[in-house]
Design an enzyme around this catalytic site. Sequence first.
Site: not given
Ligand code: IVH
Length: 684
Positions: A95, A128, A303
Amino acid sequence: MAEKNPDKKKTTPAKNVVQLVASLRQQINHHNHRYHTLDQPGVSDAEFDRLFRDLKALEQEHPDLVSDDSPTQRVGSVPLPAFSQVQHELPMLSLDNAFGEDDMWDFDRRIKTRLELPADIGYDCEPKIDGVAVSLLYENGSLIRGATRGDGATGEDITRNVRTIESIPLSLMGKGYPSRIEVRGEVYFPLSSFDRMNLAAEKAGQKVFANPRNASAGTLRQLDSRETARRPLTMFAYSVGIVEGGELPETQSGILAALASWGIRVNPLIETVVGVDGCIEYYRKLVALRSSLDYEIDGVVFKVDGIAEQRKLGMLTRTPRWAIAHKFPAEEGITVLEDVEFQVGRTGAVTPVARLKPVQVGGVTISNATLHNMDEVARLGLVIGDTVVIQRAGDVIPKVISVLRDKRPKQIRQIILPAQCPACGSEVLQSEGEVIARCTGGLRCSAQRKERIRHFASRLAFDIEGLGDKLVNQLVDEGLISSPADLFQLTLEQLVNLERMAPKSANNFLEALEKSKTTTLSRFIYALGIQEVGESTARNLAQFYHGIAPLQQADEDSLQEVPDVGPIVAKNIAHFFHQEINHQVIDSLLESGVCWVEQESSVVSGALVGETYVLTGTLTSLTRNDAKARLISLGAKVSGSVSVKTSYVVAGDAAGSKLTKAQELGVAILSEADLLRRLEVHGA
Ligand code: IVH
């Protein structure tokens, strides 16, 4: 009726047994889902245990009925030699970050421009989670594979481990799921269990994890899944990867709701909002909630909710254009410096430690902070009574970062380096040009003795299991030991007489001591605790001298022929061996049976074999020793000096000449975060 084939009875269970097994599994899965996923237990633990016992008994009687997705199959199995690799069919993305409201407005503007949509955008808002990303592949509703994120393209197959996580369904509930669906989410270690586990480990003198994220990464990458099964990992799903043979809702929030309806755990704080104002409001709400959660969050993820819009926006190389993480700032708190105490380290270093009026910072009560040395105290212009700003990042020791001068009270006390050691009363000296003051008591000082023994027992030295801080204090305070050599003279009788020492623990400890006696020469040298002789210098000394006797006799000049040994280290070594007591300790260790196997030529297996690392500067989230141990466990070499043979230089804060040299030689440079990622990816 007479049985035609008596054998058949054993292998083909009666229809009612099949039904009973199916019904028990259905009930157990139902209660598991309520307990672990919805957090709404439906039955007492005793009732649940009864159902589980009944199912186990039936499966034991009818082994043919055991299936992979039975809830009894979550206990883990024999260790794997290594993990195999998994190619992600769709990359696992990262992200982009926003660090303030301005970044959020920019993000929203970019989206509106690309979509040519003037109206406010619908955003799905999620916490997150600070854990470890995983991918779970379900085929026809059954969990068939679990994988780590790895580098986003290739991860590792951790199926056996994810199967032990109770909140991850082995088979999906309900109907309507695609025949092939990859669920992605974050596995984490609940904070309450983390604290409990670390406390117990510390008491038992075992390895403690630096923070919950390391604990989840380490647990997920256990080759022995039975160990994973013992730890209470759980997961929140946040997206899907590959989807075939079925349709999903057309919004992110709808997809998450569908996942929840199939029994997958989804965070309850997820909301949809309209426009940036809604996002900012959500962010503030989560900042306020953060400290009450049983998991760590390091920000909020926004998102674009519509999947059609997400598709239109597309992605950059590693990050989607339709999502952003709004990170929380480093946590700071304001409190009062009530006192400064001086702690004495292994080599006599006297370090000021701030005793603070307890204050909550990010959900953790802080009452101590490091002040490093007297130069730092002077730099801050600190006096006792001052109001100070403290900062805490992750699980590292909090720091005092500034003083609020206008809050200084009338009643203050200067911070003065004590002239006498607080532990033994010997003189404290600060040599010309040295930042660090030292107690001159040597082994007469109980604080130094304790620290020396701790060092001797530590992981890179004798690695004595069960010898934690408390036991060292007890043994020294009771007068049972005063040097590392005394450890091997301890008797069962002495140990069982100690408070809180049961015969079983005493026996275990004696066994651990016995086991530690077989070591290597480099560990032995390192364990002696000579000032500035770290693990890699000890290895060089071992390789150079091939024995302890020649090292004991070496003079300063010849010592400097050893790679990495300069005049100061040579002086320290010579000084150490000038003291008769140190020879006595060595003799006594050897007499009690300490011996070393042939110097190991270095680890030959591991993901980082053939790579040489140099660590420089200050690492903030782990100690250098820890970083070294973890690199070495993966087969890497860790050296003290940069050369063309160096594969990577890890540059921490305030890295100096080694970093410059690396730049000159064109050696690849890693940040601390890069190193952590690398260690995590390879499970160290
Ligand atoms: S979406 C399309 N949602 O953060 C994007 N990631 O910096 C994919 N993470 O590798 C990730 N909580 O391990 C997403 N609610 C959440 C999240 C999350 C933690 C972590 C995930 C990712 C990292 C990205």
